[in-house]
Design a protein around this motif. Structure first.
Motif, short mmCIF file in Angstrom:
data_model
loop_
_atom_site.label_atom_id
_atom_site.label_comp_id
_atom_site.label_asym_id
_atom_site.label_seq_id
_atom_site.Cartn_x
_atom_site.Cartn_y
_atom_site.Cartn_z
N ASP A 48 0.84 -1.19 0.00
CA ASP A 48 0.00 0.00 0.00
C ASP A 48 0.88 1.25 0.00
OD1 ASP A 48 -2.70 -0.76 -0.16
OD2 ASP A 48 -2.64 -1.48 1.90
N PRO A 49 0.36 2.39 -0.45
CA PRO A 49 1.15 3.62 -0.47
C PRO A 49 1.61 4.03 0.93
CG PRO A 49 -0.85 3.87 -1.77
CD PRO A 49 -0.98 2.59 -1.03
N TYR A 103 2.95 -0.32 -5.91
CA TYR A 103 1.94 -0.05 -4.90
C TYR A 103 0.56 -0.33 -5.48
CZ TYR A 103 5.82 2.09 -2.45
OH TYR A 103 7.01 2.29 -1.83
N ARG A 104 -0.38 -0.67 -4.59
CA ARG A 104 -1.68 -1.14 -5.04
C ARG A 104 -2.42 -0.10 -5.89
NH1 ARG A 104 -6.68 -2.50 -1.51
NH2 ARG A 104 -5.45 -1.59 0.16
N ASN A 105 -2.18 1.18 -5.64
CA ASN A 105 -2.90 2.22 -6.38
C ASN A 105 -2.19 2.65 -7.66
OD1 ASN A 105 -0.76 3.46 -5.13
ND2 ASN A 105 -1.87 5.34 -4.66
N ASP A 106 -1.04 2.05 -7.96
CA ASP A 106 -0.29 2.45 -9.16
C ASP A 106 0.47 1.23 -9.68
OD1 ASP A 106 1.03 3.69 -11.20
OD2 ASP A 106 2.49 4.71 -9.91
N ASP A 144 -9.76 -6.42 -4.26
CA ASP A 144 -9.33 -5.20 -4.93
C ASP A 144 -8.33 -5.52 -6.04
OD1 ASP A 144 -9.03 -2.22 -5.14
OD2 ASP A 144 -6.97 -2.71 -4.54
N LYS A 171 -8.45 -5.17 -10.30
CA LYS A 171 -7.42 -4.48 -11.07
C LYS A 171 -6.77 -5.38 -12.12
CE LYS A 171 -6.05 -0.87 -7.76
NZ LYS A 171 -7.25 -0.87 -6.94
#
Length: 219
Positions: A38-39, A56-59, A87, A91
């Motif tokens: 995670d970030p 990272y999970r968001n990128d 999640d 993705k």
């Protein structure tokens, strides 16, 4: 020519990730590309058994471009493991299943994605293990049992035949469940307890025989 294994990411940077890494290495089906997190974590501060954070999970765009989209979620908490797994699936990640070569899993026992099976665990004939579940070392699961999704079966747990364990349940060290007993969802069984009768959802049980000591609320 040396065999080239597919690349896999390990999501997690804690102690549970170390166990996952060692099982993946022992199994020999994957090459670990690095860690996913995670970030907020700094890349230079994280080195788990020689592996560093690579995304990272968001990128994850650079991982998608490199076509590294297989992952294993190495998070001990059942609820959080489920949330992160779903999640990552949304993705586009493919969630692996891993089992140590020293585990004894009957060929006709289906294992869900995201589940890990430690060394010296035994899973009996016609038992079913759901997705995202942790089966720890020295665990014995009897024949025709059904273990739900995102459970944690800790070391030394003994389950008789035809046992049912509901989703998100946690069985503590050295606990035992007698044959034919059904345990509900989100149940916590204290260490060294012996469960000799069915248990409803959302309870904590302890003792020999195990009795309800607290009722909980499930997310």
């Amino acid at each position: 020519m040396k065999k080239t294994n597919p690349k896999i990411l390990v999501f997690g940077t804690g102690g549970h990730a170390k166990s996952v890494i060692r099982i993946i290495e022992a199994e020999g089906k994957w090459d670990i590309f690095g860690l996913l997190a995670d970030p907020g974590l700094q890349k230079e501060d994280i080195d788990i058994l020689g592996y560093k954070i690579v995304g990272y999970r968001n990128d994850i765009s650079h991982l998608q471009e490199a076509k590294i989209m297989s992952c294993f979620v190495a998070i001990g908490d059942n609820q959080l493991r489920a949330k992160i797994t779903e999640d990552l699936i949304s993705k586009g990640f493919k969630i692996a299943t891993i089992a140590h070569p020293a585990a004894n899993v009957m060929n006709n026992s289906p294992i869900g994605h995201g589940t890990m099976i430690h060394a010296q665990a035994v899973i009996g004939a016609d038992s079913k293990i759901g997705k995202g579940t942790i089966i720890s070392a020295l665990t014995c699961i009897g024949h025709d049992s059904n273990i739900g999704d995102y459970c944690h079966i800790t070391p030394g747990v003994l389950l008789g035949g035809n046992v049912t364990i509901g989703d998100f349940s946690f069985l503590g060290l050295g606990s035992a469940v007698l044959p034919g007993v059904k345990i509900g969802k989100n149940v916590q069984v204290a260490a060294n307890s012996v469960v000799n009768k069915d248990q409803e959802d959302n309870v904590i049980v302890a003792g020999n025989p195990a009795r309800v000591i607290k009722r909980t609320w499930s997310k």
